[in-house]
Design a protein around this motif. Structure first.
Motif, PDB file in Angstrom:
ATOM      1  N   UNK A 195       0.832  -1.189   0.000  1.00 24.35           N
ATOM      2  CA  UNK A 195       0.000   0.000   0.000  1.00 24.35           C
ATOM      3  C   UNK A 195       0.875   1.251   0.000  1.00 24.35           C
ATOM      4  N   UNK A 196       0.472   2.233  -0.777  1.00 27.46           N
ATOM      5  CA  UNK A 196       1.152   3.523  -0.791  1.00 27.46           C
ATOM      6  C   UNK A 196       0.145   4.565  -1.266  1.00 27.46           C
ATOM      7  N   UNK A 197      -0.146   5.535  -0.406  1.00 29.67           N
ATOM      8  CA  UNK A 197      -1.151   6.527  -0.773  1.00 29.67           C
ATOM      9  C   UNK A 197      -2.478   5.851  -1.069  1.00 29.67           C
ATOM     10  N   UNK A 200      -7.476   3.967  -5.315  1.00 25.66           N
ATOM     11  CA  UNK A 200      -8.588   4.531  -4.548  1.00 25.66           C
ATOM     12  C   UNK A 200      -9.809   3.609  -4.587  1.00 25.66           C
ATOM     13  N   UNK A 201      -9.546   2.305  -4.466  1.00 23.10           N
ATOM     14  CA  UNK A 201     -10.612   1.313  -4.411  1.00 23.10           C
ATOM     15  C   UNK A 201     -11.086   0.797  -5.750  1.00 23.10           C
ATOM     16  N   UNK A 202     -10.607   1.384  -6.843  1.00 24.97           N
ATOM     17  CA  UNK A 202     -11.022   0.954  -8.174  1.00 24.97           C
ATOM     18  C   UNK A 202      -9.860   0.224  -8.854  1.00 24.97           C
ATOM     19  N   UNK A 248      -2.793   8.384 -12.473  1.00 22.62           N
ATOM     20  CA  UNK A 248      -3.414   9.696 -12.286  1.00 22.62           C
ATOM     21  C   UNK A 248      -2.629  10.542 -11.299  1.00 22.62           C
ATOM     22  N   UNK A 249      -3.351  11.147 -10.338  1.00 25.45           N
ATOM     23  CA  UNK A 249      -2.699  12.002  -9.341  1.00 25.45           C
ATOM     24  C   UNK A 249      -1.676  11.243  -8.508  1.00 25.45           C
ATOM     25  N   UNK A 250      -1.888   9.938  -8.347  1.00 23.49           N
ATOM     26  CA  UNK A 250      -0.954   9.143  -7.546  1.00 23.49           C
ATOM     27  C   UNK A 250       0.371   8.893  -8.275  1.00 23.49           C
ATOM     28  N   UNK A 251       0.410   9.240  -9.565  1.00 23.31           N
ATOM     29  CA  UNK A 251       1.658   9.125 -10.300  1.00 23.31           C
ATOM     30  C   UNK A 251       2.743  10.038  -9.768  1.00 23.31           C
TER      31      UNK A 251
END
Length: 220
Positions: free
Chosen positions: A128-130, A144-146, A202-205
């Motif tokens: 897990x990370x972010x 984010x769960x998807x 996305x933003x987690x990139x």
């Protein structure tokens, strides 16, 4: 051992590849063109695909791109097209390895077995990370769960980053760790995969940080 899909329009080449895959204990499925390949992939569980590029009806690049929307199975391009731009295009479309003809069937089998070993699951591991979660037992990535779909190399790259947070890695180190020392490409392959991985995250990139004139690291 594994179901191997061989996509090749030349019968004698099919025979050579099938013979060596079967010697390695694998079951082979054959497709003469890209359309048949996608039909086989849709209706049969495959563990790996060996894919030519220049074929009738649908070329290998199109097959690879479509297959990636259907499956995360490892894909090896085996083709006479050996230009750098062709290799980069192959990796951009989701290939995990790229071999040029003429080739060594023994090396091909070794690459197949190496990919299959690295594709095997560890049911005890999850990362897990972010907002990113990796479930290794199912080879699944959730944002984010998807659930999101990654190529095999994108998955390996993300998993490697998340396993080693905060550590800086040069492009050469990432190339050797993810693609192996016998890989025929160059460090631009790493940049291409990082780019597509960031897009899918996305933003987690943002967690994948570029180090100027050095490489990359994963920061949480």
């Amino acid at each position: 051992m594994a179901n191997i899909l061989i996509v090749e329009d030349e019968k004698n080449m099919q025979d050579i590849i099938s013979t060596y895959m079967q010697r390695g204990g694998h079951t082979c499925f054959r497709a003469d063109d890209g359309v048949d390949a996608l039909m086989l992939l849709k209706n049969n569980p495959m563990d790996l695909m060996i894919l030519d590029i220049m074929m009738p009806h649908l070329d290998g690049f199109s097959v690879c791109k479509t297959a990636r929307a259907m499956s995360s199975l490892p894909i090896i391009f085996l083709t006479a097209k050996g230009e750098e731009e062709d290799k980069l295009k192959g990796y951009e479309y989701g290939a995990d390895d790229y071999m040029t003809k003429p080739f060594s069937p023994k090396i091909l089998l070794a690459k197949v077995n190496a990919l299959l070993r690295r594709f095997s699951f560890n049911p005890k591991e999850s990362l897990n990370a972010g907002k990113i979660t990796i479930f290794s037992a199912a080879h699944e990535v959730f944002l984010d769960g998807q659930q999101i779909t990654l190529t095999y190399k994108e998955y390996e790259l993300l998993k490697f980053f998340m396993t080693n947070p905060g550590q800086a890695f040069s492009r050469e180190q990432l190339l050797n760790r993810i693609w192996g020392y016998e890989f025929e490409g160059n460090t631009r392959t790493v940049d291409t995969h990082v780019k597509t991985l960031r897009q899918k995250l996305g933003d987690e990139g943002k967690h994948i940080v570029t180090l100027i004139r050095s490489g990359y690291k994963f920061e949480v």
